[in-house]
Design a protein around this motif. Structure first.
Motif, PDB file in Angstrom:
ATOM      1  N   MET A   1       0.846  -1.199   0.000  1.00 40.99           N
ATOM      2  CA  MET A   1       0.000   0.000   0.000  1.00 40.99           C
ATOM      3  C   MET A   1       0.873   1.236   0.000  1.00 40.99           C
ATOM      4  N   TYR A   2       0.289   2.330  -0.465  1.00 38.97           N
ATOM      5  CA  TYR A   2       1.050   3.553  -0.696  1.00 38.97           C
ATOM      6  C   TYR A   2       0.230   4.782  -0.271  1.00 38.97           C
ATOM      7  N   TRP A   3       0.963   5.835  -0.003  1.00 35.09           N
ATOM      8  CA  TRP A   3       0.368   7.164   0.093  1.00 35.09           C
ATOM      9  C   TRP A   3       1.081   8.078  -0.889  1.00 35.09           C
ATOM     10  N   TYR A   4       0.250   8.812  -1.654  1.00 36.23           N
ATOM     11  CA  TYR A   4       0.745   9.801  -2.593  1.00 36.23           C
ATOM     12  C   TYR A   4       0.169  11.159  -2.221  1.00 36.23           C
ATOM     13  N   LYS A   5       0.915  12.208  -2.510  1.00 30.05           N
ATOM     14  CA  LYS A   5       0.453  13.573  -2.318  1.00 30.05           C
ATOM     15  C   LYS A   5       0.340  14.242  -3.682  1.00 30.05           C
ATOM     16  N   GLN A   6      -0.794  14.897  -3.935  1.00 32.28           N
ATOM     17  CA  GLN A   6      -0.977  15.625  -5.189  1.00 32.28           C
ATOM     18  C   GLN A   6      -1.102  17.113  -4.868  1.00 32.28           C
ATOM     19  N   ASP A   7      -0.186  17.890  -5.422  1.00 26.63           N
ATOM     20  CA  ASP A   7      -0.185  19.309  -5.116  1.00 26.63           C
ATOM     21  C   ASP A   7      -1.137  20.066  -6.039  1.00 26.63           C
ATOM     22  N   SER A   8      -1.142  21.378  -5.900  1.00 26.86           N
ATOM     23  CA  SER A   8      -2.086  22.210  -6.649  1.00 26.86           C
ATOM     24  C   SER A   8      -1.838  22.173  -8.145  1.00 26.86           C
ATOM     25  N   LYS A   9      -0.646  21.767  -8.553  1.00 21.24           N
ATOM     26  CA  LYS A   9      -0.334  21.647  -9.972  1.00 21.24           C
ATOM     27  C   LYS A   9      -0.560  20.224 -10.485  1.00 21.24           C
ATOM     28  N   LYS A  10      -1.227  19.425  -9.688  1.00 20.36           N
ATOM     29  CA  LYS A  10      -1.614  18.062 -10.079  1.00 20.36           C
ATOM     30  C   LYS A  10      -0.449  17.076 -10.060  1.00 20.36           C
ATOM     31  N   PHE A  11       0.704  17.487  -9.547  1.00 21.08           N
ATOM     32  CA  PHE A  11       1.839  16.577  -9.523  1.00 21.08           C
ATOM     33  C   PHE A  11       1.664  15.556  -8.412  1.00 21.08           C
ATOM     34  N   LEU A  12       1.784  14.282  -8.761  1.00 18.04           N
ATOM     35  CA  LEU A  12       1.619  13.177  -7.819  1.00 18.04           C
ATOM     36  C   LEU A  12       2.989  12.690  -7.369  1.00 18.04           C
ATOM     37  N   LYS A  13       3.196  12.677  -6.063  1.00 15.80           N
ATOM     38  CA  LYS A  13       4.493  12.270  -5.548  1.00 15.80           C
ATOM     39  C   LYS A  13       4.315  11.224  -4.461  1.00 15.80           C
ATOM     40  N   ILE A  14       5.131  10.167  -4.562  1.00 12.39           N
ATOM     41  CA  ILE A  14       5.065   9.098  -3.574  1.00 12.39           C
ATOM     42  C   ILE A  14       5.543   9.606  -2.221  1.00 12.39           C
ATOM     43  N   MET A  15       4.819   9.238  -1.180  1.00 13.25           N
ATOM     44  CA  MET A  15       5.235   9.568   0.176  1.00 13.25           C
ATOM     45  C   MET A  15       5.778   8.332   0.887  1.00 13.25           C
ATOM     46  N   PHE A  16       4.988   7.263   0.827  1.00 16.53           N
ATOM     47  CA  PHE A  16       5.355   6.021   1.504  1.00 16.53           C
ATOM     48  C   PHE A  16       4.907   4.835   0.665  1.00 16.53           C
ATOM     49  N   SER A  17       5.635   3.745   0.784  1.00 12.91           N
ATOM     50  CA  SER A  17       5.119   2.464   0.352  1.00 12.91           C
ATOM     51  C   SER A  17       5.372   1.491   1.495  1.00 12.91           C
ATOM     52  N   TYR A  18       4.449   0.546   1.648  1.00 10.57           N
ATOM     53  CA  TYR A  18       4.523  -0.338   2.812  1.00 10.57           C
ATOM     54  C   TYR A  18       3.960  -1.697   2.461  1.00 10.57           C
ATOM     55  N   ASN A  19       4.718  -2.738   2.769  1.00 11.44           N
ATOM     56  CA  ASN A  19       4.144  -4.071   2.752  1.00 11.44           C
ATOM     57  C   ASN A  19       4.579  -4.772   4.027  1.00 11.44           C
ATOM     58  N   ASN A  20       4.245  -6.035   4.124  1.00 10.89           N
ATOM     59  CA  ASN A  20       4.502  -6.689   5.411  1.00 10.89           C
ATOM     60  C   ASN A  20       5.982  -6.925   5.655  1.00 10.89           C
ATOM     61  N   LYS A  21       6.783  -6.480   4.728  1.00  9.12           N
ATOM     62  CA  LYS A  21       8.213  -6.651   4.892  1.00  9.12           C
ATOM     63  C   LYS A  21       8.936  -5.343   5.167  1.00  9.12           C
ATOM     64  N   GLU A  22       8.451  -4.300   4.572  1.00 10.97           N
ATOM     65  CA  GLU A  22       9.282  -3.101   4.553  1.00 10.97           C
ATOM     66  C   GLU A  22       8.458  -1.825   4.427  1.00 10.97           C
ATOM     67  N   LEU A  23       8.903  -0.805   5.168  1.00 10.75           N
ATOM     68  CA  LEU A  23       8.360   0.533   4.992  1.00 10.75           C
ATOM     69  C   LEU A  23       9.405   1.361   4.274  1.00 10.75           C
ATOM     70  N   ILE A  24       9.013   1.934   3.165  1.00 12.23           N
ATOM     71  CA  ILE A  24       9.920   2.783   2.404  1.00 12.23           C
ATOM     72  C   ILE A  24       9.398   4.205   2.483  1.00 12.23           C
ATOM     73  N   ILE A  25      10.237   5.074   2.952  1.00 14.65           N
ATOM     74  CA  ILE A  25       9.822   6.457   3.172  1.00 14.65           C
ATOM     75  C   ILE A  25      10.548   7.355   2.179  1.00 14.65           C
ATOM     76  N   ASN A  26       9.785   8.239   1.526  1.00 20.09           N
ATOM     77  CA  ASN A  26      10.401   9.239   0.685  1.00 20.09           C
ATOM     78  C   ASN A  26      11.121  10.228   1.589  1.00 20.09           C
ATOM     79  N   GLU A  27      12.372  10.453   1.316  1.00 20.60           N
ATOM     80  CA  GLU A  27      13.191  11.270   2.203  1.00 20.60           C
ATOM     81  C   GLU A  27      12.705  12.703   2.316  1.00 20.60           C
ATOM     82  N   THR A  28      11.953  13.162   1.344  1.00 17.16           N
ATOM     83  CA  THR A  28      11.500  14.551   1.390  1.00 17.16           C
ATOM     84  C   THR A  28      10.260  14.731   2.265  1.00 17.16           C
ATOM     85  N   VAL A  29       9.704  13.628   2.771  1.00 13.51           N
ATOM     86  CA  VAL A  29       8.501  13.734   3.592  1.00 13.51           C
ATOM     87  C   VAL A  29       8.899  14.106   5.019  1.00 13.51           C
ATOM     88  N   PRO A  30       8.329  15.171   5.558  1.00 13.11           N
ATOM     89  CA  PRO A  30       8.664  15.548   6.951  1.00 13.11           C
ATOM     90  C   PRO A  30       8.276  14.449   7.929  1.00 13.11           C
TER      91      PRO A  30
END
Lengths: 111, 113
Positions: free
Chosen positions: A32-61
Motif C-alpha cells: 500500500m502507498y500514500w501519494y500527495k498531489q499538489d495544486s499543480k496536479k503533480f503526484l508524488k510518492i510519500m510512503f510504500s509499505y508491505n509486510n516486509k518493509e516501509l519505504i519512506i520518501n526522504e522529502t517527507v517531513p
C-alpha cells in the motif's frame, strides 16, 4: 464494494492540529502507498509499505507517519499540520508491482 | 533517480479526432509503464500498461507505444470523445524490485464538441 477506500473525503483543520486519514483495500494486495498531489496536479510518492518493509520518501517531513494495523489498512497520521500540507492525498495498493489501484482521494485544507 | 516528463501540459482536440499524449522518462532500467486518467475530484484510473519487453499494446480505443531507444512513451486515443476530457499521467516503475510508481506531471486533455 470500493476497491481502495479512504476517509474522510474532505478534511478542513487548523494549523497545529493532528489528523489522520484512513485507507482500506479489499483487493488482497500486499503493498500500500500514500501519494500527495499538489495544486499543480503533480503526484508524488510519500510512503510504500508491505509486510516486509516501509519505504519512506526522504522529502517527507517526519510529522507524517504511516500506520498499518494489517495488510488491508494503511493510515496516514499527520502531526502539527502546516499550511503547506494542504493537498489531495491518495492511497493506493498493488500486488507486488501489479494492479495498482488508487482511492478517490482526501482533500486536506489547513487554515 | 527516475524523472518522468510530459512534452505538453495541455492538449485540445476536436471530438472524433485522435489524441496523442507523450511522455519521456530518464531511467533506462525502467521496465513497467502505466497510463492513468484522472477526472476532476477522482483518483487516477488505470487505462493501459506496457512492459519493457513490448513496444506496442492496444486496448479499447487506446494504444500505448514504447520506444526504449529514446526513452519515450505515448498514449494514443482514437476517436476522442467528450468523456475523455481529463488529466492523463504516465507512470513508471524502475525495476530492480521497486514497487513505487513515479508519475509524470500530467497532460490536461480537453475535447471540443
Amino acid at each position: 464494494d470500493t476497491a481502495v477506500s479512504q476517509t474522510p473525503k474532505y478534511l478542513v483543520t487548523q494549523m497545529g492540529n493532528d489528523k489522520s486519514i484512513k485507507c482500506e483495500q479489499n483487493l488482497g494486495h500486499d503493498t500500500m502507498y500514500w501519494y500527495k498531489q499538489d495544486s499543480k496536479k503533480f503526484l508524488k510518492i510519500m510512503f510504500s509499505y508491505n509486510n516486509k518493509e516501509l519505504i519512506i520518501n526522504e522529502t517527507v517531513p517526519n510529522r507524517f507517519s504511516p500506520k498499518s494495523p494489517d495488510k488491508a489498512h494503511l493510515n496516514l497520521h499527520i502531526n502539527s499540520l502546516e499550511l503547506g500540507d494542504s493537498a489531495v492525498y491518495f492511497c493506493a495498493s498493488s500486488l507486488e508491482n501489479y494492479g495498482y489501484t488508487f482511492g478517490s482521494g482526501t482533500r486536506l485544507t489547513v487554515v | 533517480g527516475e524523472s518522468v516528463g510530459l512534452h505538453l501540459p495541455t492538449l485540445s482536440v476536436q471530438e472524433g479526432d485522435n489524441s496523442i499524449i507523450n511522455c519521456a522518462y530518464s531511467n533506462s532500467a525502467s521496465d513497467y509503464f502505466i497510463w492513468y486518467k484522472q477526472e476532476s475530484g477522482k483518483g487516477p484510473q488505470f487505462i493501459i500498461d506496457i512492459r519493457s519487453n513490448m513496444d506496442k499494446r492496444q486496448g479499447q480505443r487506446v494504444t500505448v507505444l514504447l520506444n526504449k531507444t529514446v526513452k519515450h512513451l505515448s498514449l494514443q486515443i482514437a476517436a476522442t470523445q467528450p468523456g475523455d476530457s481529463a488529466v492523463y499521467f504516465c507512470a513508471v516503475i524502475s525495476g530492480a524490485g521497486s514497487y513505487q510508481l513515479t508519475f509524470g506531471k500530467g497532460t490536461k486533455l480537453s475535447v471540443i464538441p
